[in-house]
Design a protein around this motif. Structure first.
Motif, PDB file in Angstrom:
ATOM      1  N   PRO A 223       4.165  -2.626  11.087  1.00 20.53           N
ATOM      2  CA  PRO A 223       4.541  -3.795  10.292  1.00 20.53           C
ATOM      3  C   PRO A 223       6.042  -3.849  10.025  1.00 20.53           C
ATOM      4  CG  PRO A 223       3.569  -2.131   8.908  1.00 20.53           C
ATOM      5  CD  PRO A 223       3.425  -1.642  10.312  1.00 20.53           C
ATOM      6  N   LYS A 224       6.508  -5.057   9.805  1.00 23.85           N
ATOM      7  CA  LYS A 224       7.927  -5.241   9.511  1.00 23.85           C
ATOM      8  C   LYS A 224       8.214  -4.994   8.028  1.00 23.85           C
ATOM      9  CE  LYS A 224       8.787  -8.545  13.248  1.00 23.85           C
ATOM     10  NZ  LYS A 224       7.860  -7.876  14.097  1.00 23.85           N
ATOM     11  N   THR A 225       7.223  -5.280   7.181  1.00 25.00           N
ATOM     12  CA  THR A 225       7.366  -5.079   5.746  1.00 25.00           C
ATOM     13  C   THR A 225       6.822  -3.715   5.366  1.00 25.00           C
ATOM     14  OG1 THR A 225       7.011  -7.445   5.419  1.00 25.00           O
ATOM     15  CG2 THR A 225       6.812  -6.048   3.479  1.00 25.00           C
ATOM     16  N   ASN A 226       7.627  -2.925   4.718  1.00 21.11           N
ATOM     17  CA  ASN A 226       7.244  -1.604   4.228  1.00 21.11           C
ATOM     18  C   ASN A 226       6.634  -0.742   5.348  1.00 21.11           C
ATOM     19  OD1 ASN A 226       6.949   0.428   2.401  1.00 21.11           O
ATOM     20  ND2 ASN A 226       5.439  -0.608   1.129  1.00 21.11           N
ATOM     21  N   PRO A 227       7.310  -0.621   6.493  1.00 21.34           N
ATOM     22  CA  PRO A 227       6.731   0.084   7.642  1.00 21.34           C
ATOM     23  C   PRO A 227       6.427   1.562   7.385  1.00 21.34           C
ATOM     24  CG  PRO A 227       9.056  -0.320   8.015  1.00 21.34           C
ATOM     25  CD  PRO A 227       8.679  -1.064   6.759  1.00 21.34           C
ATOM     26  N   GLY A 228       7.227   2.221   6.558  1.00 21.82           N
ATOM     27  CA  GLY A 228       6.973   3.635   6.275  1.00 21.82           C
ATOM     28  C   GLY A 228       5.617   3.834   5.624  1.00 21.82           C
ATOM     29  N   TYR A 229       5.323   3.030   4.627  1.00 22.55           N
ATOM     30  CA  TYR A 229       4.053   3.152   3.914  1.00 22.55           C
ATOM     31  C   TYR A 229       2.874   2.866   4.849  1.00 22.55           C
ATOM     32  CZ  TYR A 229       0.155   2.205   0.845  1.00 22.55           C
ATOM     33  OH  TYR A 229      -1.084   2.218   0.258  1.00 22.55           O
ATOM     34  N   TRP A 230       2.933   1.742   5.558  1.00 23.13           N
ATOM     35  CA  TRP A 230       1.787   1.327   6.380  1.00 23.13           C
ATOM     36  C   TRP A 230       1.604   2.239   7.587  1.00 23.13           C
ATOM     37  CZ3 TRP A 230      -1.569  -1.040   3.853  1.00 23.13           C
ATOM     38  CH2 TRP A 230      -1.221  -1.942   2.856  1.00 23.13           C
ATOM     39  N   SER A 231       2.678   2.667   8.202  1.00 22.46           N
ATOM     40  CA  SER A 231       2.554   3.579   9.348  1.00 22.46           C
ATOM     41  C   SER A 231       1.941   4.902   8.908  1.00 22.46           C
ATOM     42  CB  SER A 231       3.908   3.803  10.009  1.00 22.46           C
ATOM     43  OG  SER A 231       4.371   2.591  10.572  1.00 22.46           O
ATOM     44  N   GLU A 232       2.342   5.388   7.729  1.00 23.60           N
ATOM     45  CA  GLU A 232       1.775   6.632   7.207  1.00 23.60           C
ATOM     46  C   GLU A 232       0.283   6.442   6.906  1.00 23.60           C
ATOM     47  OE1 GLU A 232       2.159   9.430   3.272  1.00 23.60           O
ATOM     48  OE2 GLU A 232       3.981   8.473   4.020  1.00 23.60           O
ATOM     49  N   LYS A 233      -0.071   5.289   6.350  1.00 28.84           N
ATOM     50  CA  LYS A 233      -1.475   5.017   6.028  1.00 28.84           C
ATOM     51  C   LYS A 233      -2.321   5.011   7.300  1.00 28.84           C
ATOM     52  CE  LYS A 233      -4.600   2.088   3.498  1.00 28.84           C
ATOM     53  NZ  LYS A 233      -5.422   3.222   3.153  1.00 28.84           N
ATOM     54  N   VAL A 234      -1.851   4.347   8.335  1.00 31.48           N
ATOM     55  CA  VAL A 234      -2.589   4.298   9.603  1.00 31.48           C
ATOM     56  C   VAL A 234      -2.688   5.699  10.206  1.00 31.48           C
ATOM     57  CG1 VAL A 234      -2.552   3.390  11.965  1.00 31.48           C
ATOM     58  CG2 VAL A 234      -2.096   1.861  10.038  1.00 31.48           C
ATOM     59  N   ALA A 235      -1.611   6.473  10.141  1.00 34.13           N
ATOM     60  CA  ALA A 235      -1.648   7.846  10.663  1.00 34.13           C
ATOM     61  C   ALA A 235      -2.688   8.678   9.911  1.00 34.13           C
ATOM     62  CB  ALA A 235      -0.266   8.495  10.555  1.00 34.13           C
ATOM     63  N   LYS A 236      -2.792   8.500   8.598  1.00 30.59           N
ATOM     64  CA  LYS A 236      -3.805   9.209   7.810  1.00 30.59           C
ATOM     65  C   LYS A 236      -5.209   8.755   8.215  1.00 30.59           C
ATOM     66  CE  LYS A 236      -1.061  10.229   3.710  1.00 30.59           C
ATOM     67  NZ  LYS A 236      -0.861   9.909   2.279  1.00 30.59           N
ATOM     68  N   ASN A 237      -5.380   7.451   8.459  1.00 32.02           N
ATOM     69  CA  ASN A 237      -6.680   6.944   8.905  1.00 32.02           C
ATOM     70  C   ASN A 237      -7.081   7.584  10.232  1.00 32.02           C
ATOM     71  OD1 ASN A 237      -6.777   5.252   6.688  1.00 32.02           O
ATOM     72  ND2 ASN A 237      -6.296   3.397   7.830  1.00 32.02           N
ATOM     73  N   MET A 238      -6.122   7.693  11.131  1.00 29.84           N
ATOM     74  CA  MET A 238      -6.397   8.281  12.444  1.00 29.84           C
ATOM     75  C   MET A 238      -6.783   9.762  12.298  1.00 29.84           C
ATOM     76  SD  MET A 238      -3.329   6.375  14.531  1.00 29.84           S
ATOM     77  CE  MET A 238      -3.593   7.200  16.086  1.00 29.84           C
TER      78      MET A 238
END
Length: 154
Positions: free
Chosen positions: A89-104
């Motif tokens: 995502p373009k907005t708050n990419p650190g938070y969302w990328s970390e969340k997706v990585a945790k989901n994976m």
């Protein structure tokens, strides 16, 4: 209410509209899940919806075939990091990328725990053909039933 909106302390929402959008995303009964379930049900198979395969594990599968120990997950491309469709995502990419990585990581852990407990785990991406997913599920359940000497339905 006051004229300006501000996120609650510790909130992940960057704006009121983003917050409303994220809250509206379904965690179960998505369109891909409905399509696959309808096709599997039409083949005469019965299953539990949004159930925990293992009582002590706080993980929910989209479809659970208890007698044959088959857990089915239909993963969203964004939330589970599809290699073909995930876009950071373009907005708050650190938070969302970390969340997706945790989901994976949680998905891998779930697969491992279920496999260790004797379950067959089937994972599909939301973009996969519902017909293909349903056929794979039915073939897997039927094969496991045949191996146990059972032909009746769950």
């Amino acid at each position: 209410m006051s004229g300006s909106w501000s996120p609650p302390p510790g909130s992940w929402a960057s704006s009121e509209s983003r917050r409303r959008n994220m809250q509206a995303i379904r965690s179960r009964d998505t369109a891909p899940e409905w399509l696959v379930r309808r096709l599997v049900h039409a083949q005469g198979l019965r299953y539990r919806v949004a159930a925990r395969p293992l009582p002590g594990l706080r993980r929910t599968a989209d479809m659970v075939f208890r007698p044959t120990k088959v857990a089915v997950f239909i993963d969203g491309c964004y939330w589970h990091g599809c290699p073909e469709h995930y876009v950071s995502p373009k907005t708050n990419p650190g938070y969302w990328s970390e969340k997706v990585a945790k989901n994976m990581a949680r998905d891998r852990d779930t697969n491992e725990r279920l496999s260790e407990a004797g379950w067959t785990v089937l994972r599909f991406w939301e973009h996969e053909s519902p017909d293909t997913c349903a056929l794979t599920i039915a073939a897997t359940v039927d094969k496991l039933r045949a191996g146990r000497g059972r032909r009746d339905r769950d």
